[in-house]
Design a protein around this motif. Structure first.
Motif, mmCIF file in Angstrom:
data_model
loop_
_atom_site.group_PDB
_atom_site.id
_atom_site.type_symbol
_atom_site.label_atom_id
_atom_site.label_comp_id
_atom_site.label_asym_id
_atom_site.label_seq_id
_atom_site.Cartn_x
_atom_site.Cartn_y
_atom_site.Cartn_z
ATOM 1 N N ALA A 62 0.845 -1.199 0.000
ATOM 2 C CA ALA A 62 0.000 0.000 0.000
ATOM 3 C C ALA A 62 0.872 1.238 0.000
ATOM 4 N N ASP A 63 0.418 2.266 -0.706
ATOM 5 C CA ASP A 63 1.099 3.555 -0.699
ATOM 6 C C ASP A 63 1.052 4.098 0.724
ATOM 7 N N GLU A 64 2.099 4.815 1.128
ATOM 8 C CA GLU A 64 2.150 5.294 2.506
ATOM 9 C C GLU A 64 1.097 6.361 2.800
ATOM 10 N N THR A 65 0.517 6.960 1.762
ATOM 11 C CA THR A 65 -0.517 7.975 1.976
ATOM 12 C C THR A 65 -1.931 7.400 1.931
ATOM 13 N N VAL A 66 -2.053 6.097 1.721
ATOM 14 C CA VAL A 66 -3.382 5.470 1.679
ATOM 15 C C VAL A 66 -4.013 5.517 3.064
ATOM 16 N N ASP A 67 -5.283 5.829 3.099
ATOM 17 C CA ASP A 67 -6.035 5.889 4.350
ATOM 18 C C ASP A 67 -6.048 4.513 5.019
ATOM 19 N N TYR A 68 -5.849 4.506 6.321
ATOM 20 C CA TYR A 68 -5.834 3.261 7.078
ATOM 21 C C TYR A 68 -7.153 2.505 6.930
ATOM 22 N N GLY A 69 -8.245 3.244 6.852
ATOM 23 C CA GLY A 69 -9.558 2.622 6.702
ATOM 24 C C GLY A 69 -9.685 1.882 5.376
ATOM 25 N N THR A 70 -9.101 2.435 4.318
ATOM 26 C CA THR A 70 -9.146 1.776 3.007
ATOM 27 C C THR A 70 -8.375 0.464 3.040
ATOM 28 N N LEU A 71 -7.223 0.491 3.695
ATOM 29 C CA LEU A 71 -6.416 -0.727 3.823
ATOM 30 C C LEU A 71 -7.143 -1.773 4.666
ATOM 31 N N MET A 72 -7.773 -1.334 5.746
ATOM 32 C CA MET A 72 -8.507 -2.274 6.596
ATOM 33 C C MET A 72 -9.719 -2.842 5.880
ATOM 34 N N GLN A 73 -10.359 -2.048 5.045
ATOM 35 C CA GLN A 73 -11.510 -2.526 4.275
ATOM 36 C C GLN A 73 -11.077 -3.639 3.327
ATOM 37 N N LEU A 74 -9.924 -3.470 2.668
ATOM 38 C CA LEU A 74 -9.403 -4.504 1.776
ATOM 39 C C LEU A 74 -9.069 -5.774 2.554
ATOM 40 N N MET A 75 -8.390 -5.625 3.687
ATOM 41 C CA MET A 75 -8.028 -6.793 4.491
ATOM 42 C C MET A 75 -9.265 -7.497 5.031
ATOM 43 N N ASP A 76 -10.275 -6.731 5.419
ATOM 44 C CA ASP A 76 -11.517 -7.316 5.922
ATOM 45 C C ASP A 76 -12.236 -8.092 4.813
ATOM 46 N N ALA A 77 -12.234 -7.535 3.608
ATOM 47 C CA ALA A 77 -12.876 -8.228 2.481
ATOM 48 C C ALA A 77 -12.145 -9.533 2.165
ATOM 49 N N LEU A 78 -10.814 -9.504 2.221
ATOM 50 C CA LEU A 78 -10.046 -10.727 1.975
ATOM 51 C C LEU A 78 -10.313 -11.754 3.082
ATOM 52 N N LYS A 79 -10.367 -11.286 4.317
ATOM 53 C CA LYS A 79 -10.648 -12.191 5.439
ATOM 54 C C LYS A 79 -12.051 -12.791 5.293
ATOM 55 N N GLY A 80 -13.002 -11.988 4.843
ATOM 56 C CA GLY A 80 -14.348 -12.480 4.621
ATOM 57 C C GLY A 80 -14.422 -13.495 3.492
ATOM 58 N N ALA A 81 -13.466 -13.426 2.568
ATOM 59 C CA ALA A 81 -13.421 -14.376 1.457
ATOM 60 C C ALA A 81 -12.704 -15.665 1.855
ATOM 61 N N GLY A 82 -12.239 -15.732 3.101
ATOM 62 C CA GLY A 82 -11.602 -16.961 3.576
ATOM 63 C C GLY A 82 -10.081 -16.947 3.511
ATOM 64 N N ILE A 83 -9.501 -15.820 3.197
ATOM 65 C CA ILE A 83 -8.037 -15.714 3.140
ATOM 66 C C ILE A 83 -7.547 -15.381 4.541
ATOM 67 N N SER A 84 -6.660 -16.205 5.076
ATOM 68 C CA SER A 84 -6.224 -15.997 6.453
ATOM 69 C C SER A 84 -4.748 -15.622 6.567
ATOM 70 N N ARG A 85 -4.009 -15.707 5.494
ATOM 71 C CA ARG A 85 -2.569 -15.391 5.551
ATOM 72 C C ARG A 85 -2.305 -14.098 4.787
ATOM 73 N N PHE A 86 -1.834 -13.066 5.529
ATOM 74 C CA PHE A 86 -1.557 -11.754 4.959
ATOM 75 C C PHE A 86 -0.130 -11.350 5.258
#
Length: 134
Positions: free
Chosen positions: A103-127
């Motif tokens: 992620a770019d260092e200027t990306v909003d933390y919420g945007t990054l968390m939204q992506l990680m949450d969507a991946l976790k919801g899809a069953g991906i557990s290794r980040f």
């Protein structure tokens, strides 16, 4: 006609110095060629810097989140829905499937968390979160 005495023939020798030179040349050639093979196909992004960064190239997917919010899978743009679908398919094939997020260092933390949450919801557990070394 007088033939030389067989005892006067010199024994064949193996000259080892040129062989060593050739081996070093081959070693350097293969080292340089493998370094160019490791080049990652990614999009340019300003990642945050950290001192204790670990290099791990065993991730399956390298996802880049740019400051404009666009997602890239390696060097190709991708939508979040398509990324989730493809990641689910890959997770079902490979139990050691992992996603590294650059992620770019200027990306909003919420945007990054939204992506990680969507991946976790899809069953991906290794980040993994990528960073540049200071």
């Amino acid at each position: 006609m007088k033939l030389r005495d067989p005892r006067q023939f010199e024994k064949p020798e193996i000259i080892i110095i040129p062989m060593i030179d050739i081996m070093f040349f081959l070693l350097v050639f293969f080292m340089i060629s493998t370094m160019s093979m490791v080049d990652l196909k990614t999009v340019d992004v300003n990642m945050p810097k950290a001192k204790n960064v670990e290099t791990n190239l065993s991730v399956t997917y390298l996802v880049t989140l740019k400051k404009d919010g666009s997602l890239w899978l390696e060097d190709k743009p991708i939508t979040q829905d398509d990324l989730l679908r493809r990641a689910q398919v890959e997770q079902s094939k490979n139990s050691r499937f992992a996603v590294a997020i650059r992620a770019d260092e200027t990306v909003d933390y919420g945007t990054l968390m939204q992506l990680m949450d969507a991946l976790k919801g899809a069953g991906i557990s290794r980040f993994a979160l990528a960073a540049d070394k200071k």
